[in-house]
Design an enzyme around this catalytic site. Structure first.
Site, PDB file in Angstrom:
ATOM      1  N   SER A 126     130.733   4.682 146.810  1.00 19.63           N
ATOM      2  CA  SER A 126     129.887   4.120 145.988  1.00 19.63           C
ATOM      3  C   SER A 126     128.930   3.013 145.561  1.00 19.63           C
ATOM      4  O   SER A 126     128.154   2.878 144.673  1.00 19.63           O
ATOM      5  CB  SER A 126     131.436   3.571 145.180  1.00 19.63           C
ATOM      6  OG  SER A 126     132.511   4.028 145.066  1.00 19.63           O
ATOM      7  N   GLU A 180     136.387  -7.219 152.870  1.00 16.25           N
ATOM      8  CA  GLU A 180     135.431  -7.167 152.447  1.00 16.25           C
ATOM      9  C   GLU A 180     134.655  -9.183 153.483  1.00 16.25           C
ATOM     10  O   GLU A 180     133.692  -9.350 153.693  1.00 16.25           O
ATOM     11  CB  GLU A 180     135.019  -8.221 150.910  1.00 16.25           C
ATOM     12  CG  GLU A 180     134.628  -7.173 150.630  1.00 16.25           C
ATOM     13  CD  GLU A 180     135.896  -5.931 149.762  1.00 16.25           C
ATOM     14  OE1 GLU A 180     137.412  -6.344 150.665  1.00 16.25           O
ATOM     15  OE2 GLU A 180     136.355  -5.122 148.325  1.00 16.25           O
ATOM     16  N   PHE A 182     133.677  -8.183 144.158  1.00 13.26           N
ATOM     17  CA  PHE A 182     134.647  -8.999 145.460  1.00 13.26           C
ATOM     18  C   PHE A 182     133.193  -9.306 146.298  1.00 13.26           C
ATOM     19  O   PHE A 182     134.021  -9.356 147.051  1.00 13.26           O
ATOM     20  CB  PHE A 182     134.764  -7.427 146.325  1.00 13.26           C
ATOM     21  CG  PHE A 182     135.537  -6.592 145.439  1.00 13.26           C
ATOM     22  CD1 PHE A 182     136.380  -7.252 144.293  1.00 13.26           C
ATOM     23  CD2 PHE A 182     135.134  -5.558 145.134  1.00 13.26           C
ATOM     24  CE1 PHE A 182     137.711  -6.346 143.866  1.00 13.26           C
ATOM     25  CE2 PHE A 182     136.167  -4.348 144.685  1.00 13.26           C
ATOM     26  CZ  PHE A 182     136.926  -4.561 144.002  1.00 13.26           C
ATOM     27  N   HIS A 199     127.787  -2.326 141.221  1.00 12.74           N
ATOM     28  CA  HIS A 199     128.703  -2.187 140.188  1.00 12.74           C
ATOM     29  C   HIS A 199     128.048  -3.414 139.766  1.00 12.74           C
ATOM     30  O   HIS A 199     129.056  -4.197 139.962  1.00 12.74           O
ATOM     31  CB  HIS A 199     129.674  -1.708 140.410  1.00 12.74           C
ATOM     32  CG  HIS A 199     130.370  -0.311 141.027  1.00 12.74           C
ATOM     33  ND1 HIS A 199     129.186  -0.426 141.843  1.00 12.74           N
ATOM     34  CD2 HIS A 199     130.568   0.915 140.488  1.00 12.74           C
ATOM     35  CE1 HIS A 199     129.283   1.275 142.229  1.00 12.74           C
ATOM     36  NE2 HIS A 199     130.460   1.909 140.871  1.00 12.74           N
ATOM     37  N   ASP A 249     135.860   0.869 134.266  1.00 18.90           N
ATOM     38  CA  ASP A 249     136.927  -0.384 135.121  1.00 18.90           C
ATOM     39  C   ASP A 249     137.050  -1.872 134.761  1.00 18.90           C
ATOM     40  O   ASP A 249     138.312  -2.276 135.258  1.00 18.90           O
ATOM     41  CB  ASP A 249     136.293  -0.114 136.182  1.00 18.90           C
ATOM     42  CG  ASP A 249     136.249   1.000 137.047  1.00 18.90           C
ATOM     43  OD1 ASP A 249     136.040   1.969 137.145  1.00 18.90           O
ATOM     44  OD2 ASP A 249     135.077   0.446 138.601  1.00 18.90           O
TER      45      ASP A 249
END
Length: 309
Positions: free
Chosen positions: A29, A56, A82, A106, A114
């Site tokens: 992604s 992360e 995130f 994103h 989403d």
């Protein structure tokens, strides 16, 4: 712009053996892994790409360690939402003056279905407030290449590349001898020699700003569009350059599909900030943009009221 970033990385990793890439279980992604990469595995440490897993915070800490250890340049990918998990280590990257590159895709409500849990609103504003951190939000392929160049050149400043999932319409078709993103902001369109409005935007909203500028010109409201891929770099420019960008018109508006507070210092008391100061929605991204009034028609309508007031 995530695809443009992947193509840039393909070229970089083909020529550069100091980049160490990775992703927090989102390589497909984030588009951070190229065909040139070799995976680092247990007992096989001669690769240049790390699968960090859904970690992360650990990924960001490890990248700091890689940067501190020697000449390697680490970069790692996740979704911009995130970045909250990465925040302590991002702050340390900036504090320690380490060249760590965070690829965060994103980057807005443009990711669509989403929904609000994955749609960043306040993240850009919060990250921009960190000292010694360059937050890049490129608007097309050329800007993405230039932002990568700046991230690699700044040896004592970490960078965030805020990238889109949705496709963008390119507005720069040719390479320039000058890296325009190195100024932090620059003019991409002018509808008349004499103008009475400045439109500021970043990332995917530069396309929206261009459409709005053309729409306003039909009503004889002439403007210039400024792409601002990096506020942090623009703020370090000379007073003369900043005046050239911001001082030409009384009226200024900003367009960004995120929290608007960081734009206030540019648009002033006479300006309008078009953005989102609420959580996102779950729907196709074009529907969400319409829901929040981020359309050329609505922005032009509100702007006409401002200019004629």
């Amino acid at each position: 712009s995530r695809k443009s970033s992947e193509l840039t990385l393909s070229a970089l990793t083909n020529e550069n053996n100091t980049l160490v890439g990775g992703s927090a279980d989102l390589a497909g992604s984030n588009n951070t892994k190229t065909k040139n990469h070799k995976i680092i595995k247990p007992g096989e440490f001669n690769g240049d790409y790390i699968h960090y897993g859904v970690r992360e915070h650990a990924m960001s800490g490890i990248m700091n360690g890689i940067a501190l250890h020697g000449k390697f340049i680490p970069y790692g990918g996740t979704f911009l939402i995130f970045s909250d998990y990465c925040k302590p280590s991002i702050r340390l990257s900036a504090l320690m003056q380490q060249r760590v590159i965070y690829v965060m895709t994103h980057d807005s409500i443009g990711l669509g279905e989403d929904g609000p849990t994955h749609q960043p609103i306040e993240q850009l504003s919060g990250l921009r407030s960190i000292p010694n951190l360059n937050v890049f939000r490129p608007a097309d392929r050329m800007e993405t290449i230039e932002c990568w160049e700046q991230a690699l050149k700044n040896s004592k400043t970490p960078s965030i590349l805020s990238l889109t999932r949705q496709n963008l319409t390119p507005f720069r078709k040719k390479y320039s001898n000058t890296n325009k993103c190195s100024f932090g902001a620059y003019e991409v369109l002018r509808t008349n020699k004499k103008i009475n409005l400045t439109i500021l935007a970043s990332g995917s909203e530069v396309n929206l700003a261009i459409e709005t500028s053309h729409k306003l010109a039909k009503d004889k409201i002439y403007s210039k569009v400024i792409s601002m891929p990096c506020m942090d770099i623009f703020d370090k420019q000379t007073i003369t350059y900043k005046k050239k960008i911001l001082g030409e018109t009384k009226f200024k508006i900003s367009i960004e599909a995120a929290a608007t507070d960081c734009w206030q210092k540019y648009i002033g008391t006479n300006g309008l900030a078009f953005g989102i100061n609420a959580f996102g929605k779950s729907a196709p991204y074009k529907d969400i943009y319409r829901y929040f009034g981020l359309t050329p028609r609505n922005i032009a309508k509100q702007t006409k009221k401002l200019v004629k007031s």
